[in-house]
Design a protein around this motif. Structure first.
Motif, mmCIF file in Angstrom:
data_model
loop_
_atom_site.group_PDB
_atom_site.id
_atom_site.type_symbol
_atom_site.label_atom_id
_atom_site.label_comp_id
_atom_site.label_asym_id
_atom_site.label_seq_id
_atom_site.Cartn_x
_atom_site.Cartn_y
_atom_site.Cartn_z
ATOM 1 N N ALA A 1 8.433 1.615 1.181
ATOM 2 C CA ALA A 1 7.459 0.591 0.937
ATOM 3 C C ALA A 1 7.197 0.268 -0.429
ATOM 4 O O ALA A 1 7.338 0.936 -1.368
ATOM 5 N N LEU A 2 6.752 -0.872 -0.743
ATOM 6 C CA LEU A 2 6.420 -1.548 -1.911
ATOM 7 C C LEU A 2 5.244 -2.469 -1.736
ATOM 8 O O LEU A 2 5.261 -3.168 -0.799
ATOM 9 N N VAL A 3 3.805 -2.098 -2.445
ATOM 10 C CA VAL A 3 2.844 -3.165 -2.571
ATOM 11 C C VAL A 3 2.490 -3.297 -3.932
ATOM 12 O O VAL A 3 2.167 -2.563 -4.636
ATOM 13 N N TRP A 4 2.553 -4.630 -4.336
ATOM 14 C CA TRP A 4 2.147 -5.379 -5.450
ATOM 15 C C TRP A 4 0.590 -5.919 -4.963
ATOM 16 O O TRP A 4 0.492 -6.810 -4.185
ATOM 17 N N ALA A 5 -0.595 -5.576 -5.604
ATOM 18 C CA ALA A 5 -1.914 -6.250 -5.119
ATOM 19 C C ALA A 5 -2.729 -6.387 -6.357
ATOM 20 O O ALA A 5 -3.065 -5.937 -7.330
#
Length: 260
Positions: free
Chosen positions: A45-49
């Motif tokens: 998984a990857l998240v940029w917020a």
């Protein structure tokens, strides 16, 4: 910007669910029940917020984790171009959609050299719109009372014979994948990306999108809801890895309505 990058090849989470929060984004990781024979976790998984946007990728690999890890590396390499589009004063979901599509298509020959393949779901929300691109059987939910009243819970259809990697649906004579952009409704919208380990564990109760909706919209909040769902997967002896990324958006604008 907050960033989360995870691979089950490094942190398999076989001992039960782990929950991470990054601003308004909650991430749940569950590598399968080791007591029932689970030995590996091939999800990633990857998240940029940012302040008003979220870019998320969820992956479910087969045969090995090489394909999922290669796609993570691909998005890390493409981050400058994608962030340049996302962080513009007037960002365009269409341009981000095109950049994601181009990134995956251009990398398909290189990814064909890894061992195994991965389902890949990409989602980008900014303001009142949500873009996604899906290869495979990961599931994307968009939950809102107006949609639920009409029986709509999901934006994707699970396609069981699509992947990217050694076997790639992007390398077919006619490439196969799905993508779209949707307007959010006014008020609280809940967005969630999940891998099939959540849906297919035990009695498969989470194959019912209405059940997933009830859990994610519980008063306890998204983090606790994800913990509850993954805890149930673990207790039911789920051997497959289950990963969930979810967040909520309070959209101030009225959604499109029919005339008359």
């Amino acid at each position: 910007m907050q960033e989360f990058v995870w691979s089950g090849s490094v942190e398999p989470c076989l001992d039960g669910p782990r929950i991470h929060t990054y601003g308004r984004v909650a991430i749940g990781l569950c590598g399968g029940n080791a007591a029932m024979g689970a030995k590996k976790n091939e999800d990633a998984a990857l998240v940029w917020a940012g302040e008003d946007w979220v870019f998320a990728v969820i992956l479910d690999a087969h045969a090995s984790s090489e394909s999922a890890d290669a796609v993570l590396e691909l998005f890390e390499t493409g981050r400058p171009e994608l962030l340049a589009l996302i962080e513009r004063p007037q960002p365009s979901h269409v341009e981000v959609q095109a950049a994601v599509t181009r990134l995956l298509f251009d990398a398909a020959p290189q990814l064909a050299r890894v061992r195994g393949e991965t389902a890949c779901l990409v989602s980008y929300q900014q303001g009142g719109f949500l873009m996604w691109l899906s290869i495979g059987d990961n599931q994307l939910y968009l939950l809102h009372p107006e949609l639920q009243q009409l029986g709509q819970f999901t934006l994707t259809v699970r396609n069981y014979f699509e992947w990217i990697g050694e076997r790639s649906s992007l390398a077919l004579d006619v490439p196969c994948f799905s993508t779209g952009i949707r307007q959010l409704r006014k008020g609280i919208n809940t967005i969630a990306l999940v891998t099939d380990g959540l849906l297919e564990a035990g009695d498969r109760v989470f194959e019912d999108p209405a059940r997933v909706s009830r859990e994610l919209l519980s008063p306890a909040g998204i983090s606790e809801a994800i913990s509850t769902m993954l805890g149930e997967v673990h207790q039911q002896g789920g051997r497959d890895s289950a990963t969930v990324i979810a967040w909520q958006v309070d959209n101030p604008r009225m959604g499109l309505m029919p005339s008359g």
